[in-house]
Enzyme design. Structure first.
Site, short mmCIF file in Angstrom:
data_model
loop_
_atom_site.label_atom_id
_atom_site.label_comp_id
_atom_site.label_asym_id
_atom_site.label_seq_id
_atom_site.Cartn_x
_atom_site.Cartn_y
_atom_site.Cartn_z
CD GLU A 68 -8.08 -8.09 -7.88
OE1 GLU A 68 -6.97 -7.68 -8.26
OE2 GLU A 68 -8.84 -8.77 -8.59
CE LYS A 94 -13.09 -4.07 7.33
NZ LYS A 94 -12.84 -2.65 7.66
P1 NAP Z 1 -5.00 -3.97 4.63
O1 NAP Z 1 -4.38 -3.52 5.87
O2 NAP Z 1 -4.71 -5.35 4.16
O3 NAP Z 1 -6.57 -3.76 4.82
C1 NAP Z 1 -7.50 -3.98 3.79
C2 NAP Z 1 -8.87 -4.22 4.37
O4 NAP Z 1 -8.83 -5.42 5.14
C3 NAP Z 1 -9.34 -3.14 5.33
O5 NAP Z 1 -10.74 -2.98 5.16
C4 NAP Z 1 -9.00 -3.71 6.67
O6 NAP Z 1 -9.83 -3.19 7.70
C5 NAP Z 1 -9.29 -5.18 6.45
N1 NAP Z 1 -8.62 -6.10 7.36
C6 NAP Z 1 -7.48 -5.89 8.07
N2 NAP Z 1 -7.19 -6.98 8.81
C7 NAP Z 1 -8.15 -7.90 8.55
C8 NAP Z 1 -8.40 -9.24 9.01
N3 NAP Z 1 -7.59 -9.85 9.87
N4 NAP Z 1 -9.49 -9.88 8.55
C9 NAP Z 1 -10.31 -9.29 7.66
N5 NAP Z 1 -10.13 -8.04 7.20
C10 NAP Z 1 -9.05 -7.35 7.64
O7 NAP Z 1 -4.64 -3.03 3.40
P2 NAP Z 1 -4.65 -1.45 3.40
O8 NAP Z 1 -3.51 -1.00 4.24
O9 NAP Z 1 -6.00 -0.95 3.72
O10 NAP Z 1 -4.42 -1.15 1.85
C11 NAP Z 1 -3.19 -1.14 1.24
C12 NAP Z 1 -2.89 -2.46 0.52
O11 NAP Z 1 -3.91 -2.80 -0.41
C13 NAP Z 1 -1.64 -2.39 -0.32
O12 NAP Z 1 -0.87 -3.53 -0.12
C14 NAP Z 1 -2.16 -2.36 -1.75
O13 NAP Z 1 -1.25 -2.80 -2.71
C15 NAP Z 1 -3.35 -3.20 -1.65
N6 NAP Z 1 -4.28 -2.94 -2.75
C16 NAP Z 1 -4.42 -3.85 -3.76
C17 NAP Z 1 -5.27 -3.59 -4.82
C18 NAP Z 1 -5.45 -4.57 -5.95
O14 NAP Z 1 -6.43 -4.44 -6.67
N7 NAP Z 1 -4.57 -5.53 -6.15
C19 NAP Z 1 -5.98 -2.42 -4.85
C20 NAP Z 1 -5.81 -1.51 -3.82
C21 NAP Z 1 -4.96 -1.80 -2.76
P3 NAP Z 1 -9.42 -1.92 8.63
O15 NAP Z 1 -8.31 -1.22 7.92
O16 NAP Z 1 -10.66 -1.13 8.70
O17 NAP Z 1 -9.04 -2.48 9.93
#
Ligand code: NAP
Ligand code: MG
Length: 455
Positions: free
Chosen positions: A230, A155
């Site tokens: 991650e 996804k």
């Molecule tokens: P996010 O809001 O946590 O979303 C990540 C993914 O999870 C998206 O595909 C989102 O879908 C999905 N998601 C959201 N709520 C969910 C739920 N309740 N159940 C299952 N899936 C759910 O993160 P983001 O805003 O996209 O990305 C930024 C974050 O990612 C930052 O905190 C960054 O540090 C972190 N990150 C970490 C790494 C690493 O390798 N450690 C790498 C890159 C990014 P939708 O957005 O489509 O709703």
């Protein structure tokens, strides 16, 4: 009833395309398809599985320009980054194509029989990825998962689904059987959450925010579902007086403003030894002002827009705090698009919100330290532990400090964090488990032990 949503180009605010948003029934159907495909994929010979992954890798290379252009239009990534990202997918697939023929267990000496361990695939793996590096992060999960004999439901984030959809087409074209690698576009709260609750999905590999990661981990507990996380970061860039200050100052903007600061490895806390603070800041200001924030299609572009209006507003809401002072900013285009200049803050104390929280935008905070012990305690005073850099020309200090900082990935006199053949992941609230390198294969296999009695 079909629901559609707009995919937006963040550099122009124009609609790129509209996509269908999957519901729970469609998610369940894809999961069932992956479960059916698992029954044959797990028994495909290691050599055949390896060849299919190699063919997939070659097709990604053949389509690198196309994939990069899709990413530029969907994510606002600079051309240089987008090409690197497409190449990273090809490299990661090719790397894990070496795995099927090398994934083997052990024979353990026992009395009265033979004892063997087997490395078996887990089953259907649900991969949930964020919008910041859509292609690489997805490929780190699906390449290792497929190599180990699992089938995948992926996804992508709703903001950036387009390259994932194209990669699924290329996988089919490579000959990977229907149902083995599936991409489903929809909301995290619907599709992603269904991966967690549907018992047919045996493992979740999640990359994203720490807040969502925690809720996924809690959701997985109910079925003792395997989970790799991650998550976020607030990494330190530690600059000692004995380092090459000019080099450290020239490298610091790229270390945090690359991908508009939307990088889990962003070195968003700069720690400078007090005695070289003025010299560092002088060089740093020059390099920030020279950092090119412009149309991501240009070869010269070093930073594009932020991903969305909402992300821009979130990042801007961190500014103007009474605990902070703006030291200086770079420049950014005006007009259409979610642009913001690189911004350098001097927090008044470690308690400033901008020093503590992940901002995930082009904002960096600078504080000073007295000595080595002070630097280590300041670097470790964070719930996160993903990445970081140490600048010093004293080898002993490089060794001591890199061992003392609580972080999964560190670089000395460099900002490089990711090589596909070395492990990547976080300490503390930055995650659980490791991606990339040989270590990741443990996350996509179960170890089975069988004792064969011979007496
Ligand atoms: P996010 O809001 O946590 O979303 C990540 C993914 O999870 C998206 O595909 C989102 O879908 C999905 N998601 C959201 N709520 C969910 C739920 N309740 N159940 C299952 N899936 C759910 O993160 P983001 O805003 O996209 O990305 C930024 C974050 O990612 C930052 O905190 C960054 O540090 C972190 N990150 C970490 C790494 C690493 O390798 N450690 C790498 C890159 C990014 P939708 O957005 O489509 O709703
Ligand atoms: Mg989000």
């Amino acid at each position: 009833m079909s629901t559609t949503f707009d995919v937006i180009n963040p550099a122009t605010e124009k609609v790129v395309t509209q996509l269908h948003e999957a519901d729970i029934a469609e998610t369940d159907a894809i999961i069932s398809r992956a479960a059916k495909a698992f029954l044959t994929w797990k028994n495909v010979s290691p050599g055949d599985r390896a060849n299919l992954l190699r063919r997939f890798s070659s097709l990604v290379t053949a389509h690198r320009e196309e994939l990069a252009q899709i990413e530029i239009n969907n994510s606002g990534h600079t051309r240089g980054n987008a090409l690197w990202e497409a190449d990273n997918v090809a490299n990661v697939l090719n790397y894990y194509a070496g795995a099927p023929e090398r994934l083997f267990g052990k024979q353990i000496p026992v009395a009265g029989g033979v004892d063997i361990t087997f490395k078996e695939p887990i089953g259907v793996v649900g991969i949930i990825v964020p919008w910041n590096f859509p292609m690489p992060i997805a490929s780190w999960g699906f390449s290792a998962a497929l190599a180990a004999g699992n089938t995948v439901v992926l996804k992508p984030a709703e903001l950036t689904p387009l390259t994932a959809v194209r990669l699924a087409e290329l996988a089919l074209e490579a000959g990977i059987p229907e149902g083995v690698f599936n991409v489903i576009v929809g909301k995290g709260s619907v599709v992603g959450n269904r991966f967690v609750t549907n018992p047919t999905v045996r493992k979740i590999s999640f990359t994203g925010s720490t807040a969502v990661g925690k809720s996924i981990m809690a959701g997985c507990a109910d079925q003792v579902k395997r989970v790799t996380l991650e998550l976020g970061g607030k990494s330190a860039n530690v600059i000692f007086a004995d380092s090459d200050i000019d080099r450290a100052a020239a490298a610091a903007p790229g270390a945090v403003f690359d991908n508009s600061g939307q990088d889990c490895c962003a070195r968003s806390r700069i720690l400078v030894q007090k005695s070289v603070f003025d010299r560092f800041m002088e060089g740093f200001e020059k390099s920030v002002k020279a950092f090119r924030v412009e149309d991501p299609n240009l070869d010269t572009s070093q930073m594009g827009p932020l991903i969305s209006k909402k992300q821009l507003e979130t990042v801007q809401s961190f500014l103007g705090d009474k605990d902070d002072a703006v030291a200086f900013t770079g420049s950014a285009p005006t007009g259409a698009g979610y642009w913001m200049p690189p911004t350098v803050l001097m927090p008044k104390s470690v308690n400033a919100r901008t020093w503590q929280e992940e901002i995930f935008g082009p904002v960096v905070s600078v504080l000073t330290f007295e000595d080595e012990a002070d630097a280590i305690s300041l670097a470790n005073a964070s719930d996160y532990g993903l990445s970081g850099s140490i600048w010093t020309n004293d080898l002993g200090r490089a060794m001591r400090v890199s061992r003392a900082i609580e972080s999964g990935n560190l670089s000395v006199n460099s900002h490089s964090s990711v090589r596909f053949w070395t492990p990547f992941g976080g300490f503390k609230q930055s995650g659980l488990g490791r991606a990339l390198g040989p270590d990741a294969l443990d996350a996509y296999t179960e170890t089975k032990n069988v004792f064969f009695a011979t007496e």
